[in-house]
Enzyme design. Structure first.
Site, PDB file in Angstrom:
ATOM      1  N   GLU A 215       4.318  -8.195   6.659  1.00 32.93           N
ATOM      2  CA  GLU A 215       3.012  -8.776   6.322  1.00 32.93           C
ATOM      3  C   GLU A 215       3.061  -9.766   5.151  1.00 32.93           C
ATOM      4  OE1 GLU A 215       0.048  -5.702   5.898  1.00 32.93           O
ATOM      5  OE2 GLU A 215       0.154  -5.137   8.007  1.00 32.93           O
TER       6      GLU A 215
ATOM      7  N   GLU B 287       2.479  -1.921  13.960  1.00 35.58           N
ATOM      8  CA  GLU B 287       1.601  -0.969  13.265  1.00 35.58           C
ATOM      9  C   GLU B 287       0.246  -0.957  13.952  1.00 35.58           C
ATOM     10  OE1 GLU B 287       0.906  -1.469   9.036  1.00 35.58           O
ATOM     11  OE2 GLU B 287       3.016  -1.979   8.646  1.00 35.58           O
TER      12      GLU B 287
ATOM     13  N   ASP C  28       0.820  -1.213   0.000  1.00 36.40           N
ATOM     14  CA  ASP C  28       0.000   0.000   0.000  1.00 36.40           C
ATOM     15  C   ASP C  28       0.856   1.266   0.000  1.00 36.40           C
ATOM     16  OD1 ASP C  28      -2.324   1.578   0.157  1.00 36.40           O
ATOM     17  OD2 ASP C  28      -2.179   1.661   2.338  1.00 36.40           O
TER      18      ASP C  28
ATOM     19  N   TYR D 113      -5.282  -3.576  13.060  1.00 36.41           N
ATOM     20  CA  TYR D 113      -6.099  -2.379  12.836  1.00 36.41           C
ATOM     21  C   TYR D 113      -7.527  -2.622  13.304  1.00 36.41           C
ATOM     22  CZ  TYR D 113      -2.216  -0.482  10.098  1.00 36.41           C
ATOM     23  OH  TYR D 113      -0.999   0.004   9.702  1.00 36.41           O
TER      24      TYR D 113
END
Length: 627
Positions: free
Chosen positions: A431, A520, A187, A484
């Site tokens: 990831e 993160e 991303d 997240y």
């Protein structure tokens, strides 16, 4: 490709000259359908302007955002750069003549370089330096003109790092002829160009090729172990001098291998852990060699920080003291220049980091410029140094071809950054699809290779896989987890965070008994969007999410959580998509480096943590440093 030679940063010394080739280069994108006209017509054989139109392109910079041409912004394929320079006559003569080296800090992604029409180097990988000894090419020529031509390709495949894939759209009713797109599984925007400085530098014909330094310390003394390799001479002598910041000699040594003893050393401490963070000694290495009847001397000076790193089942120790990562994830990204190195931006970012009370960052998701790493060493900013292994999602990206390239990238990264005190841990990936069975062999191999190259540092990779399904986690020293909650999962439901985040930590710890970093977490906030009660994308929601995460961190950092890195330091550009409004807005600063409301929440927290854990008097506040 470059061999196992050293990759010492080019420095001016009494025996070495360095010349930077930043500025305007000639540029052309190869728009032929196969992107191969430049090779078919051999554009490297003569000045680029003679084979067609060229435009000015700044170096260092990404080419994508420099022009008004939309086809260049999203261009995939070969682009060509060229620079003509005059070399000083003293570089071309002498017996023996000096060695002239052309070095690129980085170019994304695949590079082929010619000098005066002769190919001198090719290199795969967009984030690490490569160089070529061009002495024979320039010294044999008639004049002092040196024409440097670079062909650069930004195409990503399942076997590049980062991986990607090219998709050809064959439906003629919906797409033009020869239409293709570059798919990526990460991303951030795949900026391309010559992103870091290009330099010409000289060394004597016999020269110091590499230096490796490791340090150990006790209360009253430190040992600096060194290894020096020399190329171009078998008969040589080496003299080493270690000086403190005042220039006082604290230790001397000789020979290619040995150790220097430093009494009452000034240790390298992280920012906010000591009143004099980032203490650097300088190690001067002096070589003398006989070459063909001439006595040659080479001098190289390496900054050295004396510090140790140790990981237990619940703690991360720097110089024997528990260290808590309160920091950020970054990107090399800014308006107009893309990923190009920019000094005002770099210094601004370090000033923001210190204002924030951040003591650390991860080089998400690729190695950063050496210029940035130098300042981490000097300012005491702790670094998790990450390879470009982001988006390893496809099964074919876990095959032998991908693995071999990943191993080579780790070699290049360690060769470049092995002597940096700021680098306390390597991260081999971000990831990956580590729930896939081949991930076990893949990460076992990459991590073992990394540790063999550098036994002195812990190794990790950053996971977002389920703790019970992750095949790579058994091999890491520190668990780094991205999550997240209330953003990508249960969007809008802040109330699920305490339960889900607590379970995340407890499951990982129960399974592995290794310290954990929240590598993160975060939420997009469009600056100026306000909402109370908080709604997603407002500044208030970003603030509220941080506070929910922080309350869990505060419980778990008493146990085994050793750090928290916000995603992200600043907004950054991504591919276009329905969830991205001019890029990713998870920054606590805008892309122009102005604070959102969350920046002040984080700042209050980081200074509070620093003052709790510090052995310094709490008079070090965020204000007093900047008066």
């Amino acid at each position: 490709a470059a061999g196992p030679a050293g990759m010492l940063q080019p420095r001016e010394t009494p025996s070495r000259e360095r010349r930077e080739l930043s500025g305007l280069w000639s540029f052309r994108a190869d728009l032929s359908p196969g992107r191969d006209a430049g090779f078919a017509q051999r554009w490297y054989r003569r000045p680029l302007r003679q084979s067609g139109p060229v435009i000015d392109m700044p170096v260092p910079a990404s080419f994508n955002d420099i022009t008004q041409d939309p086809s260049l912004q999203n261009y995939i394929g070969w682009v060509w750069y060229e620079k003509e320079v005059l070399l000083p006559p003293r570089w071309l003569q002498g017996d023996p003549a000096p060695r002239v080296v052309l070095r690129f800090g980085s170019a994304h992604y695949y590079s082929i370089v010619w000098v005066n029409g002769v190919q001198v180097v090719e290199h795969e990988g967009g984030h690490l330096p490569f160089e070529a000894d061009i002495s024979s090419v320039v010294q044999g020529g008639p004049g002092t003109l040196c024409r440097i031509t670079v062909a650069l390709n930004n195409t990503l495949t399942p076997h590049t790092l980062p991986p990607g894939s090219i998709q050809h759209m064959t439906d003629k009713s919906r797409y033009p002829k020869n239409y293709f797109v570059q798919n990526i599984m990460f991303d951030f925007f795949n900026y391309a160009g010559i992103h870091r400085p290009v330099v010409l530098y000289t060394t004597p014909a016999a020269y110091i090729d590499d230096i490796t330094v490791t340090t150990t310390s006790s209360d009253s003394a430190a040992m600096v172990q060194y290894q020096v390799s020399v190329v171009g001479s078998t008969a040589n002598s080496l003299l080493l001098t270690l000086c403190d910041q005042e220039g006082k000699v604290v230790a001397t040594g000789d020979g290619p291998v040995g150790e220097l003893k430093v009494l009452n050393p000034n240790l390298w401490w992280p920012y906010l852990m000591h009143e004099n963070p980032g203490y650097l000694y300088s190690l001067e290495v002096k070589m003398q060699a006989q070459v063909g009847g001439a006595l040659l001397e080479d001098v190289y000076t390496l900054p050295v920080g004396i510090r140790t790193v140790h990981v237990t089942s619940t703690q991360f120790l720097i110089n024997g003291r528990p260290f808590y990562f309160h920091g950020v994830n970054k990107h090399e990204d800014a308006d107009i220049r893309g990923k190009g190195l920019d000094w005002p931006l770099i210094v601004k970012d370090f000033n923001l980091l210190r204002w924030l009370g951040a003591n650390s960052f991860r080089t998400s998701h690729y190695p950063y410029a050496e210029e940035i790493m130098d300042l981490c060493d000097a300012y005491g900013i702790v670094v998790i140094d990450e390879s470009p292994g982001v988006g390893i999602k496809l099964p074919e990206s876990f095959g032998n071809r991908s693995l071999q390239h990943h191993l080579a990238v780790m070699e290049e990264l360690i060769r470049r950054d092995k002597n940096r005190p700021s680098v306390v841990m390597w991260s081999v990936a971000n990831e990956p699809a580590s729930q896939l069975p081949p991930a076990a062999h893949y990460f076992k191999t990459v991590i073992a290779h990394t540790k063999a190259l550098d036994p002195s540092r812990p190794v990790t990779f950053v996971t977002d896989a389920n703790y019970a399904l992750d095949h790579g986690a058994p091999y890491v020293d520190v668990i780094c987890v991205n999550s997240y909650f209330s953003w990508y999962h249960d969007p809008g439901h802040l109330e699920v965070i305490p339960l889900q985040l607590t379970a995340q930590f407890e499951n990982w710890y129960k399974t592995y008994q290794k310290p954990i970093i929240q590598s993160e977490y975060g939420a997009d906030a469009v600056p100026g969007l306000h909402s109370d009660p908080p709604l997603m994308f407002s500044e208030e929601y970003q603030k509220a999410m941080l506070r929910e995460y922080h309350s869990v961190f505060d419980k778990k950092r008493k146990e085994y959580v050793i750090g928290e890195l916000i995603w992200n330091f600043a907004d950054f550009m991504t591919n276009q998509g329905t969830t991205r409004v001019l890029g990713n807005k998870k920054g606590i600063f805008t892309r122009q480096r102005q604070p959102k409301a969350a920046a002040f929440v984080l700042r209050d927290r980081y200074w509070k943590i620093a003052n709790e854990s510090s052995c310094l008097p709490p008079v070090i506040t965020s204000h007093s440093l900047f008066l």
